[in-house]
Motif scaffolding. Structure first.
Motif, PDB file in Angstrom:
ATOM      1  N   ARG A 115       0.839  -1.192   0.000  1.00 48.95           N
ATOM      2  CA  ARG A 115       0.000   0.000   0.000  1.00 48.95           C
ATOM      3  C   ARG A 115       0.879   1.247   0.000  1.00 48.95           C
ATOM      4  O   ARG A 115       2.036   1.184   0.430  1.00 48.95           O
ATOM      5  CB  ARG A 115      -0.901   0.010   1.240  1.00 48.95           C
ATOM      6  N   PRO A 116       0.350   2.383  -0.452  1.00 46.26           N
ATOM      7  CA  PRO A 116       1.145   3.607  -0.391  1.00 46.26           C
ATOM      8  C   PRO A 116       1.520   3.946   1.050  1.00 46.26           C
ATOM      9  O   PRO A 116       0.716   3.755   1.968  1.00 46.26           O
ATOM     10  CB  PRO A 116       0.213   4.672  -0.981  1.00 46.26           C
ATOM     11  N   VAL A 117       2.724   4.451   1.216  1.00 45.27           N
ATOM     12  CA  VAL A 117       3.216   4.839   2.533  1.00 45.27           C
ATOM     13  C   VAL A 117       3.679   6.293   2.480  1.00 45.27           C
ATOM     14  O   VAL A 117       4.467   6.673   1.612  1.00 45.27           O
ATOM     15  CB  VAL A 117       4.388   3.934   2.984  1.00 45.27           C
ATOM     16  N   VAL A 118       3.172   7.100   3.392  1.00 42.74           N
ATOM     17  CA  VAL A 118       3.644   8.469   3.560  1.00 42.74           C
ATOM     18  C   VAL A 118       4.608   8.469   4.739  1.00 42.74           C
ATOM     19  O   VAL A 118       4.275   7.974   5.823  1.00 42.74           O
ATOM     20  CB  VAL A 118       2.479   9.444   3.803  1.00 42.74           C
ATOM     21  N   TRP A 119       5.796   9.017   4.559  1.00 46.65           N
ATOM     22  CA  TRP A 119       6.843   8.915   5.579  1.00 46.65           C
ATOM     23  C   TRP A 119       7.793  10.105   5.477  1.00 46.65           C
ATOM     24  O   TRP A 119       7.566  11.010   4.682  1.00 46.65           O
ATOM     25  CB  TRP A 119       7.590   7.592   5.441  1.00 46.65           C
ATOM     26  N   ASP A 120       8.844  10.093   6.286  1.00 50.57           N
ATOM     27  CA  ASP A 120       9.854  11.159   6.288  1.00 50.57           C
ATOM     28  C   ASP A 120       9.182  12.512   6.480  1.00 50.57           C
ATOM     29  O   ASP A 120       9.425  13.476   5.745  1.00 50.57           O
ATOM     30  CB  ASP A 120      10.657  11.116   4.982  1.00 50.57           C
ATOM     31  N   PHE A 121       8.332  12.601   7.503  1.00 49.15           N
ATOM     32  CA  PHE A 121       7.504  13.781   7.721  1.00 49.15           C
ATOM     33  C   PHE A 121       8.297  15.018   8.140  1.00 49.15           C
ATOM     34  O   PHE A 121       7.844  16.137   7.922  1.00 49.15           O
ATOM     35  CB  PHE A 121       6.471  13.488   8.820  1.00 49.15           C
ATOM     36  N   ARG A 122       9.450  14.842   8.766  1.00 42.14           N
ATOM     37  CA  ARG A 122      10.104  15.965   9.429  1.00 42.14           C
ATOM     38  C   ARG A 122      11.129  16.714   8.571  1.00 42.14           C
ATOM     39  O   ARG A 122      11.395  17.886   8.784  1.00 42.14           O
ATOM     40  CB  ARG A 122      10.790  15.478  10.717  1.00 42.14           C
ATOM     41  N   ARG A 123      11.727  16.030   7.618  1.00 42.17           N
ATOM     42  CA  ARG A 123      12.891  16.590   6.935  1.00 42.17           C
ATOM     43  C   ARG A 123      12.594  17.902   6.201  1.00 42.17           C
ATOM     44  O   ARG A 123      13.386  18.844   6.263  1.00 42.17           O
ATOM     45  CB  ARG A 123      13.463  15.571   5.956  1.00 42.17           C
ATOM     46  N   GLU A 124      11.473  17.964   5.485  1.00 41.66           N
ATOM     47  CA  GLU A 124      11.174  19.169   4.712  1.00 41.66           C
ATOM     48  C   GLU A 124      10.946  20.366   5.632  1.00 41.66           C
ATOM     49  O   GLU A 124      11.355  21.487   5.315  1.00 41.66           O
ATOM     50  CB  GLU A 124       9.941  18.930   3.833  1.00 41.66           C
ATOM     51  N   ALA A 336      -2.960  11.776   5.187  1.00 35.44           N
ATOM     52  CA  ALA A 336      -4.031  12.215   4.294  1.00 35.44           C
ATOM     53  C   ALA A 336      -3.786  13.640   3.818  1.00 35.44           C
ATOM     54  O   ALA A 336      -4.062  13.978   2.656  1.00 35.44           O
ATOM     55  CB  ALA A 336      -5.377  12.110   5.009  1.00 35.44           C
ATOM     56  N   ARG A 337      -3.232  14.481   4.675  1.00 35.83           N
ATOM     57  CA  ARG A 337      -2.934  15.859   4.270  1.00 35.83           C
ATOM     58  C   ARG A 337      -1.792  15.905   3.252  1.00 35.83           C
ATOM     59  O   ARG A 337      -1.823  16.691   2.296  1.00 35.83           O
ATOM     60  CB  ARG A 337      -2.590  16.709   5.496  1.00 35.83           C
ATOM     61  N   VAL A 338      -0.776  15.079   3.475  1.00 36.57           N
ATOM     62  CA  VAL A 338       0.343  15.048   2.531  1.00 36.57           C
ATOM     63  C   VAL A 338      -0.148  14.624   1.150  1.00 36.57           C
ATOM     64  O   VAL A 338       0.269  15.189   0.124  1.00 36.57           O
ATOM     65  CB  VAL A 338       1.453  14.109   3.036  1.00 36.57           C
ATOM     66  N   MET A 339      -1.035  13.638   1.086  1.00 37.51           N
ATOM     67  CA  MET A 339      -1.547  13.182  -0.200  1.00 37.51           C
ATOM     68  C   MET A 339      -2.271  14.301  -0.946  1.00 37.51           C
ATOM     69  O   MET A 339      -2.332  14.300  -2.176  1.00 37.51           O
ATOM     70  CB  MET A 339      -2.509  12.001   0.004  1.00 37.51           C
ATOM     71  N   ARG A 340      -2.792  15.267  -0.215  1.00 39.22           N
ATOM     72  CA  ARG A 340      -3.503  16.384  -0.839  1.00 39.22           C
ATOM     73  C   ARG A 340      -2.651  17.645  -0.952  1.00 39.22           C
ATOM     74  O   ARG A 340      -3.118  18.682  -1.422  1.00 39.22           O
ATOM     75  CB  ARG A 340      -4.779  16.681  -0.041  1.00 39.22           C
ATOM     76  N   GLY A 341      -1.413  17.564  -0.463  1.00 34.48           N
ATOM     77  CA  GLY A 341      -0.517  18.711  -0.547  1.00 34.48           C
ATOM     78  C   GLY A 341      -0.831  19.817   0.432  1.00 34.48           C
ATOM     79  O   GLY A 341      -0.437  20.968   0.222  1.00 34.48           O
ATOM     80  N   TRP A 342      -1.513  19.486   1.543  1.00 32.04           N
ATOM     81  CA  TRP A 342      -1.900  20.484   2.530  1.00 32.04           C
ATOM     82  C   TRP A 342      -0.861  20.585   3.642  1.00 32.04           C
ATOM     83  O   TRP A 342      -0.140  19.629   3.918  1.00 32.04           O
ATOM     84  CB  TRP A 342      -3.257  20.125   3.125  1.00 32.04           C
ATOM     85  N   PRO A 343      -0.788  21.720   4.325  1.00 39.51           N
ATOM     86  CA  PRO A 343       0.236  21.899   5.360  1.00 39.51           C
ATOM     87  C   PRO A 343       0.126  20.897   6.502  1.00 39.51           C
ATOM     88  O   PRO A 343      -0.978  20.542   6.928  1.00 39.51           O
ATOM     89  CB  PRO A 343      -0.019  23.324   5.864  1.00 39.51           C
ATOM     90  N   THR A 344       1.269  20.472   6.985  1.00 37.06           N
ATOM     91  CA  THR A 344       1.344  19.579   8.148  1.00 37.06           C
ATOM     92  C   THR A 344       2.000  20.270   9.344  1.00 37.06           C
ATOM     93  O   THR A 344       2.013  19.711  10.445  1.00 37.06           O
ATOM     94  CB  THR A 344       2.137  18.309   7.801  1.00 37.06           C
ATOM     95  N   SER A 345       2.561  21.457   9.129  1.00 33.31           N
ATOM     96  CA  SER A 345       3.169  22.232  10.216  1.00 33.31           C
ATOM     97  C   SER A 345       3.139  23.697   9.828  1.00 33.31           C
ATOM     98  O   SER A 345       2.892  24.050   8.669  1.00 33.31           O
ATOM     99  CB  SER A 345       4.604  21.780  10.480  1.00 33.31           C
ATOM    100  N   GLY A 346       3.387  24.553  10.832  1.00 32.12           N
ATOM    101  CA  GLY A 346       3.342  25.980  10.569  1.00 32.12           C
ATOM    102  C   GLY A 346       4.251  26.751  11.496  1.00 32.12           C
ATOM    103  O   GLY A 346       4.898  26.181  12.381  1.00 32.12           O
ATOM    104  N   CYS A 356       3.936  24.442   5.967  1.00 30.13           N
ATOM    105  CA  CYS A 356       4.779  23.506   5.215  1.00 30.13           C
ATOM    106  C   CYS A 356       4.094  22.151   5.116  1.00 30.13           C
ATOM    107  O   CYS A 356       3.531  21.659   6.107  1.00 30.13           O
ATOM    108  CB  CYS A 356       6.116  23.365   5.934  1.00 30.13           C
ATOM    109  N   CYS A 357       4.135  21.563   3.939  1.00 28.58           N
ATOM    110  CA  CYS A 357       3.680  20.183   3.747  1.00 28.58           C
ATOM    111  C   CYS A 357       4.908  19.290   3.723  1.00 28.58           C
ATOM    112  O   CYS A 357       5.698  19.334   2.778  1.00 28.58           O
ATOM    113  CB  CYS A 357       2.898  20.035   2.449  1.00 28.58           C
ATOM    114  N   GLY A 358       5.097  18.496   4.772  1.00 29.02           N
ATOM    115  CA  GLY A 358       6.267  17.630   4.871  1.00 29.02           C
ATOM    116  C   GLY A 358       5.879  16.170   4.772  1.00 29.02           C
ATOM    117  O   GLY A 358       4.958  15.716   5.441  1.00 29.02           O
ATOM    118  N   GLY A 359       6.565  15.435   3.946  1.00 33.66           N
ATOM    119  CA  GLY A 359       6.295  14.006   3.816  1.00 33.66           C
ATOM    120  C   GLY A 359       6.633  13.508   2.431  1.00 33.66           C
ATOM    121  O   GLY A 359       6.498  14.247   1.444  1.00 33.66           O
ATOM    122  N   ARG A 360       7.063  12.291   2.365  1.00 32.98           N
ATOM    123  CA  ARG A 360       7.386  11.628   1.104  1.00 32.98           C
ATOM    124  C   ARG A 360       6.385  10.507   0.883  1.00 32.98           C
ATOM    125  O   ARG A 360       5.993   9.820   1.828  1.00 32.98           O
ATOM    126  CB  ARG A 360       8.801  11.073   1.176  1.00 32.98           C
TER     127      ARG A 360
END
Length: 371
Positions: A115-124, A336-346, A356-360
């Motif tokens: 299944r798709p995996v969203v990861w590496d949330f912090r680096r960006e 779910a936010r990363v998949m839509r390109g929405w911010p995950t932090s501010g 910022c939208c962070g995640g791979r």
């Protein structure tokens, strides 16, 4: 709406939390099943040995492989998940130095889990000047809105206090239009939480933690140690700010001469004092502080927090939420936010210059990775 499995292995390094959430990345439609996969003593030892290390250093590859294997085994128990949010295992965190390091390979996990995996949330976030942590605050905003809609919380500012290895607190206004909106969230790490207590128990008594706070409850607080601890410049630094697990190593040295029970009681008082020191940065006193993470199960910690904080203190279950799984759910919601390109932090949660939208995103087949 999408059904996402969020998975989290925190700084306590006791195992993998996994929890389902149904969301569009803004609203929470519902919570699903959850589970926990404990690390063996040998696995925990591998992770502890790799703490503070960076890619390519001894023990890191073993820790990363262990993370992927355990998370893949857990994911297999949740076939209903359409997607996975995978945090990995934080081994080192120096946002103003070498960056941040979460061991684990999301691409490998995607291949195994199918299944798709969203990861590496912090680096960006760190790349754009943020602290890279804490990352749950935007989810806390969604939780406050959900709980207010359920009649479990007032529609006014509340705080979520997560007590894992490190403590972090989020002040949220659930009436704000979005988590990245000005005035919606303020978040930061408060200081050491369970990590020094757990390390004390492991070192002295060969136990993983002070179950039910029994040891701390019988001890006497060394007020001098606590006062010296609270003079650390960290507590005068305005948020956003984040900590590495072992950044307050001097606290362990300070309680070393104390008897076991007195040391445990002093560490509990230091934890609560750090949270109280952080309250000065809140825009307003929250209606209540909702405690999540393992610390809420320690009556000595909860009693001390109730004594030193200027507002009501309750476990997060009082709002109808699962305090054991909140961080795992957070990474499902963030995925779910990363998949839509929405911010995950501010700016008010990690200090990043702009939301910022962070995640791979990694797919089980050769569809490529996208940052």
């Amino acid at each position: 709406m999408i059904r996402v499995l969020g998975m989290m292995s925190g700084t306590s390094m006791d195992g993998v939390d996994a929890a389902m959430i149904e969301t569009d990345g803004v609203r929470i439609a519902g919570f699903g099943r959850s589970g926990f996969r404990a690390y063996s003593d040998n696995e925990s030892a591998v992770l502890h040995a790799a703490l503070g290390r960076w890619p390519g250093e001894p023990g890191v590859a073993e820790a990363a492989d262990l993370s992927v294997r355990n998370h893949a085994a857990m994911a297999a128990d949740f076939p209903e998940a359409e997607m996975i949010g995978y945090h990995g295992q934080t081994l080192a965190h120096e946002p103003q130095g070498r960056g941040t390091h979460q061991a684990g390979d999301g691409a490998a996990l995607a291949r195994v889990a199918g299944r798709p995996v969203v990861w590496d949330f912090r680096r960006e976030d760190v790349r754009q000047g943020g602290e890279g942590a804490p990352l749950a605050p935007f989810f806390h905003w969604a939780c406050a809105g959900w709980a207010a809609g359920q009649g479990r919380l007032p529609a006014r500012p509340v705080a979520f206090l997560n007590l894992g290895g490190v403590g972090n607190i989020t002040w949220v206004d659930p009436t704000a239009s979005a988590p990245e909106a000005p005035g919606a969230c303020l978040a930061f790490d408060t200081g050491p939480a369970n990590a020094p207590i757990n390390d004390l128990m492991r070192r002295r008594l060969r136990q993983t933690h002070d179950r039910d706070g029994v040891l701390a409850a019988t001890g006497r607080v060394d007020d001098g140690v606590v006062a010296e601890f609270l003079r650390h410049p960290w507590f005068d630094r305005p948020p956003p700010k984040s900590l590495d697990r072992d950044q307050f190593g001097g606290l362990a040295a300070a309680v070393a001469p104390l008897a076991d029970a007195d040391a445990a009681a002093t560490l509990v008082a230091a934890l609560a004092g750090a949270v109280a020191a952080g309250m000065r940065w809140m825009p307003t006193v929250p209606a209540t502080v909702l405690v999540c993470g393992g610390g809420r199960r320690n009556p000595a910690i909860m009693a001390r927090l109730s004594k030193v904080l200027p507002c009501n203190v309750q476990p997060v279950e009082a709002a109808g939420l699962n305090g054991d799984m909140l961080e795992a759910q957070a990474f499902g919601w963030l995925a779910a936010r990363v998949m839509r390109g929405w911010p995950t932090s501010g700016p008010a949660t990690t200090g990043v210059a702009e939301p910022c939208c962070g995640g791979r995103i990694s797919y089980p087949r050769a569809r490529g990775d996208f940052s």
